[in-house]
Motif scaffolding. Sequence first.
Motif, PDB file in Angstrom:
ATOM      1  N   THR A  31       0.668  -1.222   0.052  1.00  0.00           N
ATOM      2  CA  THR A  31      -0.200  -0.098  -0.423  1.00  0.00           C
ATOM      3  C   THR A  31       0.793   1.604  -0.026  1.00  0.00           C
ATOM      4  OG1 THR A  31       0.062   0.004   2.606  1.00  0.00           O
ATOM      5  CG2 THR A  31      -1.403  -1.375   0.957  1.00  0.00           C
ATOM      6  N   LEU A  32       0.448   2.465  -0.580  1.00  0.00           N
ATOM      7  CA  LEU A  32       0.805   4.222  -0.492  1.00  0.00           C
ATOM      8  C   LEU A  32       1.623   3.817   1.319  1.00  0.00           C
ATOM      9  CD1 LEU A  32      -0.556   5.532  -2.868  1.00  0.00           C
ATOM     10  CD2 LEU A  32       1.051   4.729  -3.045  1.00  0.00           C
ATOM     11  N   PHE A  33       0.368   3.385   1.999  1.00  0.00           N
ATOM     12  CA  PHE A  33       0.393   4.078   3.670  1.00  0.00           C
ATOM     13  C   PHE A  33       1.690   2.569   3.977  1.00  0.00           C
ATOM     14  CE2 PHE A  33       0.603   3.526   8.150  1.00  0.00           C
ATOM     15  CZ  PHE A  33       0.177   4.579   8.797  1.00  0.00           C
ATOM     16  N   ASP A  34       2.288   1.347   3.177  1.00  0.00           N
ATOM     17  CA  ASP A  34       3.659   0.795   3.661  1.00  0.00           C
ATOM     18  C   ASP A  34       4.983   2.003   3.234  1.00  0.00           C
ATOM     19  OD1 ASP A  34       1.964  -1.467   4.353  1.00  0.00           O
ATOM     20  OD2 ASP A  34       2.087  -2.213   2.106  1.00  0.00           O
ATOM     21  N   VAL A  35       4.545   2.906   1.691  1.00  0.00           N
ATOM     22  CA  VAL A  35       5.488   3.539   1.482  1.00  0.00           C
ATOM     23  C   VAL A  35       5.681   4.351   2.758  1.00  0.00           C
ATOM     24  CG1 VAL A  35       6.207   4.689  -0.548  1.00  0.00           C
ATOM     25  CG2 VAL A  35       5.308   2.276  -0.835  1.00  0.00           C
ATOM     26  N   TYR A  36       4.510   5.108   2.408  1.00  0.00           N
ATOM     27  CA  TYR A  36       5.291   6.445   2.964  1.00  0.00           C
ATOM     28  C   TYR A  36       5.986   5.955   5.246  1.00  0.00           C
ATOM     29  CZ  TYR A  36       4.171  10.061   5.704  1.00  0.00           C
ATOM     30  OH  TYR A  36       4.228  11.248   6.851  1.00  0.00           O
ATOM     31  N   GLN A  37       5.515   4.698   5.544  1.00  0.00           N
ATOM     32  CA  GLN A  37       5.907   4.376   6.645  1.00  0.00           C
ATOM     33  C   GLN A  37       7.688   4.007   6.573  1.00  0.00           C
ATOM     34  OE1 GLN A  37       3.155   1.260   8.031  1.00  0.00           O
ATOM     35  NE2 GLN A  37       3.165   2.184   9.613  1.00  0.00           N
ATOM     36  N   ALA A  38       7.373   4.076   5.161  1.00  0.00           N
ATOM     37  CA  ALA A  38       8.962   3.469   5.225  1.00  0.00           C
ATOM     38  C   ALA A  38      10.143   4.361   4.817  1.00  0.00           C
ATOM     39  CB  ALA A  38       8.591   2.412   3.795  1.00  0.00           C
ATOM     40  N   VAL A  39       9.614   6.074   4.418  1.00  0.00           N
ATOM     41  CA  VAL A  39      10.303   6.624   4.101  1.00  0.00           C
ATOM     42  C   VAL A  39       9.833   8.392   4.389  1.00  0.00           C
ATOM     43  CG1 VAL A  39      10.647   5.617   1.147  1.00  0.00           C
ATOM     44  CG2 VAL A  39       9.036   7.989   2.096  1.00  0.00           C
ATOM     45  N   GLU A  40       9.484   7.723   5.314  1.00  0.00           N
ATOM     46  CA  GLU A  40       8.553   9.191   6.576  1.00  0.00           C
ATOM     47  C   GLU A  40       8.008   8.960   7.957  1.00  0.00           C
ATOM     48  OE1 GLU A  40       8.260  13.254   6.769  1.00  0.00           O
ATOM     49  OE2 GLU A  40       8.439  12.226   4.762  1.00  0.00           O
ATOM     50  N   ALA A  41       8.579   9.829   9.000  1.00  0.00           N
ATOM     51  CA  ALA A  41       8.279   9.329   9.495  1.00  0.00           C
ATOM     52  C   ALA A  41       7.634  10.324   9.929  1.00  0.00           C
ATOM     53  CB  ALA A  41       9.697   9.384  11.613  1.00  0.00           C
ATOM     54  N   GLY A  42       6.452   9.648  11.414  1.00  0.00           N
ATOM     55  CA  GLY A  42       5.605  10.457  11.914  1.00  0.00           C
ATOM     56  C   GLY A  42       4.433  10.851  10.947  1.00  0.00           C
ATOM     57  N   LEU A  81      -4.594   5.916   2.227  1.00  0.00           N
ATOM     58  CA  LEU A  81      -3.312   5.615   1.711  1.00  0.00           C
ATOM     59  C   LEU A  81      -3.110   3.664   1.905  1.00  0.00           C
ATOM     60  CD1 LEU A  81      -0.756   8.550   3.601  1.00  0.00           C
ATOM     61  CD2 LEU A  81      -1.023   7.803   0.674  1.00  0.00           C
ATOM     62  N   GLU A  82      -3.642   3.811   3.400  1.00  0.00           N
ATOM     63  CA  GLU A  82      -4.040   1.958   3.260  1.00  0.00           C
ATOM     64  C   GLU A  82      -4.740   1.108   2.270  1.00  0.00           C
ATOM     65  OE1 GLU A  82      -4.822   2.345   7.217  1.00  0.00           O
ATOM     66  OE2 GLU A  82      -3.643   1.755   8.184  1.00  0.00           O
ATOM     67  N   ARG A  83      -4.957   1.837   1.701  1.00  0.00           N
ATOM     68  CA  ARG A  83      -6.693   0.873   0.600  1.00  0.00           C
ATOM     69  C   ARG A  83      -6.059   1.608  -0.967  1.00  0.00           C
ATOM     70  NH1 ARG A  83     -10.690   4.431   3.232  1.00  0.00           N
ATOM     71  NH2 ARG A  83     -11.619   6.038   1.997  1.00  0.00           N
ATOM     72  N   THR A  84      -5.224   2.330  -1.078  1.00  0.00           N
ATOM     73  CA  THR A  84      -4.464   1.990  -2.336  1.00  0.00           C
ATOM     74  C   THR A  84      -2.791   1.851  -2.529  1.00  0.00           C
ATOM     75  OG1 THR A  84      -5.589   4.633  -2.663  1.00  0.00           O
ATOM     76  CG2 THR A  84      -3.599   3.991  -3.813  1.00  0.00           C
ATOM     77  N   THR A  85      -3.260   0.931  -3.525  1.00  0.00           N
ATOM     78  CA  THR A  85      -2.026  -0.224  -3.508  1.00  0.00           C
ATOM     79  C   THR A  85      -1.494   0.690  -5.330  1.00  0.00           C
ATOM     80  OG1 THR A  85      -3.062  -1.925  -5.164  1.00  0.00           O
ATOM     81  CG2 THR A  85      -2.866  -2.273  -3.019  1.00  0.00           C
ATOM     82  N   ILE A  86       0.201   0.219  -4.583  1.00  0.00           N
ATOM     83  CA  ILE A  86       1.532   0.577  -5.530  1.00  0.00           C
ATOM     84  C   ILE A  86      -0.035  -0.013  -7.505  1.00  0.00           C
ATOM     85  CG2 ILE A  86       3.723  -0.808  -7.080  1.00  0.00           C
ATOM     86  CD1 ILE A  86       3.354   1.445  -4.719  1.00  0.00           C
ATOM     87  N   ALA A  87      -0.240  -1.120  -7.621  1.00  0.00           N
ATOM     88  CA  ALA A  87      -0.652  -1.675  -8.368  1.00  0.00           C
ATOM     89  C   ALA A  87      -1.696  -1.221  -8.720  1.00  0.00           C
ATOM     90  CB  ALA A  87      -1.336  -3.123  -8.128  1.00  0.00           C
ATOM     91  N   ASP A  88      -3.271  -0.236  -7.799  1.00  0.00           N
ATOM     92  CA  ASP A  88      -3.703   0.886  -7.994  1.00  0.00           C
ATOM     93  C   ASP A  88      -3.286   1.852  -8.615  1.00  0.00           C
ATOM     94  OD1 ASP A  88      -5.022  -0.863  -6.859  1.00  0.00           O
ATOM     95  OD2 ASP A  88      -5.732   0.308  -4.989  1.00  0.00           O
ATOM     96  N   VAL A  89      -1.792   2.293  -8.165  1.00  0.00           N
ATOM     97  CA  VAL A  89      -1.207   3.256  -8.422  1.00  0.00           C
ATOM     98  C   VAL A  89      -1.129   3.235 -10.578  1.00  0.00           C
ATOM     99  CG1 VAL A  89       0.510   5.086  -8.376  1.00  0.00           C
ATOM    100  CG2 VAL A  89      -0.902   5.201  -6.122  1.00  0.00           C
TER     101      VAL A  89
END
Length: 114
Positions: A31-42, A81-89
Motif C-alpha cells: 500500500t501507499l501507507f507501507d511506502v509512506y511509513q518506510a520513507v517518512e516518520a510521524g 493510503l492504506e487502501r491504495t496499492t502500488i498496483a492501483d497507482v
Amino acid sequence: MLGDLRKAGLVESRRGPGAGWSLLGDPAKITLFDVYQAVEAGPVLGMHHTLPNQSCPVGFGIQPALQRVYEGLEGVVRAQLERTTIADVLADVLAQQSRAGAPGVTPLDLTSPS
C-alpha cells in the motif's frame, strides 16, 4: 528514499547486467501507507516545530485550532493510503498513458510474479 524502501523490505537493488530496483512483494499487496511509513516518520500531517509568535492573536491560537483539523484529516488520509496499492497507482498511470495515446505504452500483467 530507495535506501529507506530497501530497509523496509519493499524493494531490492541489483548490480551488473539488468541492474536496477525491483519490488520485493506483490504490487497489489503493497500500500501507499507501507511506502509512506518506510520513507517518512510521524503523522501524515504535521505541525511546524517552531512555536508561532504567541503575542500575535492568530499565532497564539493557530496550532490548537489546526491540531483538531489535522487529527480529523489524519485518519482520512491514512485510510486512503492504506487502501491504495502500488498496483492501483500503476494501473491508473498506464490508463492515463493509454488514453492519451502515449508512445511506448505496453500492457503490464500484474497478476503473474516476475
